[in-house]
Design an enzyme around this catalytic site. Structure first.
Site, PDB file in Angstrom:
ATOM      1  N   HIS A  42     -97.935  21.944  27.713  1.00  0.00           N
ATOM      2  CA  HIS A  42     -98.340  20.922  26.731  1.00  0.00           C
ATOM      3  C   HIS A  42     -99.275  19.970  27.463  1.00  0.00           C
ATOM      4  CE1 HIS A  42     -94.589  22.543  25.161  1.00  0.00           C
ATOM      5  NE2 HIS A  42     -94.849  22.016  23.978  1.00  0.00           N
ATOM      6  N   SER A 100    -101.711  15.059  33.186  1.00  0.00           N
ATOM      7  CA  SER A 100    -101.190  16.056  34.130  1.00  0.00           C
ATOM      8  C   SER A 100    -102.211  17.137  34.532  1.00  0.00           C
ATOM      9  CB  SER A 100     -99.916  16.701  33.579  1.00  0.00           C
ATOM     10  OG  SER A 100    -100.104  17.192  32.268  1.00  0.00           O
ATOM     11  N   GLU A 118    -102.853  23.656  24.872  1.00  0.00           N
ATOM     12  CA  GLU A 118    -102.770  22.458  24.038  1.00  0.00           C
ATOM     13  C   GLU A 118    -103.086  22.892  22.606  1.00  0.00           C
ATOM     14  OE1 GLU A 118    -101.889  19.211  24.223  1.00  0.00           O
ATOM     15  OE2 GLU A 118    -102.480  19.158  22.112  1.00  0.00           O
ATOM     16  N   ASP A 164     -93.922  19.608  28.901  1.00  0.00           N
ATOM     17  CA  ASP A 164     -94.001  18.190  28.536  1.00  0.00           C
ATOM     18  C   ASP A 164     -94.306  18.032  27.043  1.00  0.00           C
ATOM     19  OD1 ASP A 164     -94.314  15.443  28.670  1.00  0.00           O
ATOM     20  OD2 ASP A 164     -96.344  15.534  29.482  1.00  0.00           O
TER      21      ASP A 164
HETATM   22  N1  SAM Z   1     -98.726  16.775  29.773  1.00  0.00           N
HETATM   23  C1  SAM Z   1     -99.650  15.745  29.340  1.00  0.00           C
HETATM   24  C2  SAM Z   1     -99.816  14.739  30.448  1.00  0.00           C
HETATM   25  O1  SAM Z   1     -98.857  14.501  31.190  1.00  0.00           O
HETATM   26  O2  SAM Z   1    -100.911  14.212  30.585  1.00  0.00           O
HETATM   27  C3  SAM Z   1     -99.198  15.059  28.089  1.00  0.00           C
HETATM   28  C4  SAM Z   1     -98.752  15.951  26.989  1.00  0.00           C
HETATM   29  S1  SAM Z   1     -98.207  15.165  25.527  1.00  0.00           S
HETATM   30  C5  SAM Z   1     -96.707  14.450  25.978  1.00  0.00           C
HETATM   31  C6  SAM Z   1     -97.705  16.529  24.562  1.00  0.00           C
HETATM   32  C7  SAM Z   1     -98.843  17.378  24.031  1.00  0.00           C
HETATM   33  O3  SAM Z   1     -98.319  18.597  23.513  1.00  0.00           O
HETATM   34  C8  SAM Z   1     -99.618  16.762  22.883  1.00  0.00           C
HETATM   35  O4  SAM Z   1    -100.962  16.647  23.250  1.00  0.00           O
HETATM   36  C9  SAM Z   1     -99.440  17.752  21.711  1.00  0.00           C
HETATM   37  O5  SAM Z   1    -100.599  17.897  20.917  1.00  0.00           O
HETATM   38  C10 SAM Z   1     -99.127  19.028  22.434  1.00  0.00           C
HETATM   39  N2  SAM Z   1     -98.328  20.032  21.699  1.00  0.00           N
HETATM   40  C11 SAM Z   1     -97.379  19.841  20.756  1.00  0.00           C
HETATM   41  N3  SAM Z   1     -96.765  21.001  20.453  1.00  0.00           N
HETATM   42  C12 SAM Z   1     -97.341  21.958  21.240  1.00  0.00           C
HETATM   43  C13 SAM Z   1     -97.116  23.349  21.425  1.00  0.00           C
HETATM   44  N4  SAM Z   1     -96.170  24.002  20.728  1.00  0.00           N
HETATM   45  N5  SAM Z   1     -97.874  24.000  22.340  1.00  0.00           N
HETATM   46  C14 SAM Z   1     -98.817  23.366  23.056  1.00  0.00           C
HETATM   47  N6  SAM Z   1     -99.068  22.036  22.939  1.00  0.00           N
HETATM   48  C15 SAM Z   1     -98.343  21.344  22.036  1.00  0.00           C
END
Ligand code: SAM
Length: 280
Positions: A42, A100, A118, A164
């Site tokens: 994520h 991240s 993403e 995440d």
């Molecule tokens: N890991 C990032 C960081 O630390 O900079 C932040 C991630 S943020 C908490 C969660 C992200 O997951 C969001 O941008 C959202 O759009 C994405 N997301 C939600 N469901 C998802 C999925 N099933 N697969 C991939 N990405 C997803």
């Protein structure tokens, strides 16, 4: 439903904890010459402008990265993380926060690789653009949990998997456990780092119980709370669950967390925790 945007939260206390742990794991993996995979299920947009409308609206980074940015007594454990943040902020002013994937990009070596997913229609193109010129990286608009089946084990047989999710849907608390189980079946020696928010303590207790019931060994829990647990709305704490942590991580976090807590939570409320929940 994809309403979560990390740009509202970038650089908050939870990001400081998450990205510090991420950086220490990456540095530990770099102690061996052999390449490794960094898989970010994520990944978010990658780069966040702290003077942008979203970050300014919540001001969360003011109680996170902004509190440690100018400290001159930084513990050594923060160095890899802070060096990565500094890379995106030439000069004194804190303007950008690297998510991240960008922290990983800064810290990984030529021989390592990145696999980033993403789903958000606005954040995915931003992420893809960030990595356009990086031949080590593969960026996909795909479901992060699926990657735990599709991309593991890595060819290098070494890796860090950062999980995440936004937890905007309640099923995320179960999905992370089954995702880890799927990943671990295929790649038992990988380092898995799962971020969690404490909104309702019961949800986290249940998630940890489910994780213990998988039978997976060697699980470390790291937590930083800025307020006591509460049943009101809002995140009071966040944590990282690390499976197969590098051997130094527990001591590093025990050393660092009291300092981090004192800077991020000057009022002294909340708590810190480093606890091996399942032994090797
Ligand atoms: N890991 C990032 C960081 O630390 O900079 C932040 C991630 S943020 C908490 C969660 C992200 O997951 C969001 O941008 C959202 O759009 C994405 N997301 C939600 N469901 C998802 C999925 N099933 N697969 C991939 N990405 C997803």
């Amino acid at each position: 439903m994809l309403s979560y945007r990390h740009s509202f939260h970038a650089g908050n206390h939870a990001d400081v904890l998450k990205h510090t742990v991420q950086s220490l794991i990456i540095e530990a993996l770099k102690e061996k010459e052999k390449p490794f995979l960094y898989l970010d299920t994520h990944a978010g947009a990658g780069r966040y402008q702290l003077s942008g409308e979203h970050a300014e609206r919540t001001g969360e980074y003011l109680e996170g990265i902004a509190r440690i940015w100018q400290q001159d007594d930084l513990p050594a454990e923060l160095e890899p993380y802070m060096n990565a943040v500094r890379h995106f902020n030439r000069g004194e002013q804190l303007r950008y926060y690297p998510g991240s994937p960008l922290i990983a990009r800064e810290l990984l070596r030529e021989q390592d690789s990145l696999q980033l997913t993403e789903l958000h229609p606005s954040d995915y193109p931003l992420l893809r653009q960030e990595f356009q010129k990086d031949s080590r990286a593969r960026v996909a608009r795909a479901d992060g949990y699926q990657q735990l089946k599709a991309k593991l084990p890595p060819v290098s047989r070494r890796g860090l998997i950062l999980i995440d999710p936004p937890y905007e849907i309640k099923t995320d608390y179960q999905a992370v456990v089954s995702g880890i189980q799927e990943g671990h079946k295929r790649f038992a020696t990988g380092v898995y780092a799962l971020w969690y928010p404490v909104v309702l303590r019961q949800q986290i207790k249940r998630m940890l119980r489910d994780l213990e019931e998988t039978g997976i060994r060697n699980i470390l829990q790291i937590e930083l709370a800025v307020r006591p647990d509460s049943d009101q709305r809002g995140m009071t704490a966040s944590g990282m669950i690390v499976i197969n942590p590098p051997w130094k991580l527990e001591a590093q976090m025990n050393n660092l967390l009291p300092w981090l807590h004192s800077k991020l939570v000057p009022a002294g409320t909340g708590h810190t925790l480093v606890h091996q929940i399942v032994p090797e």
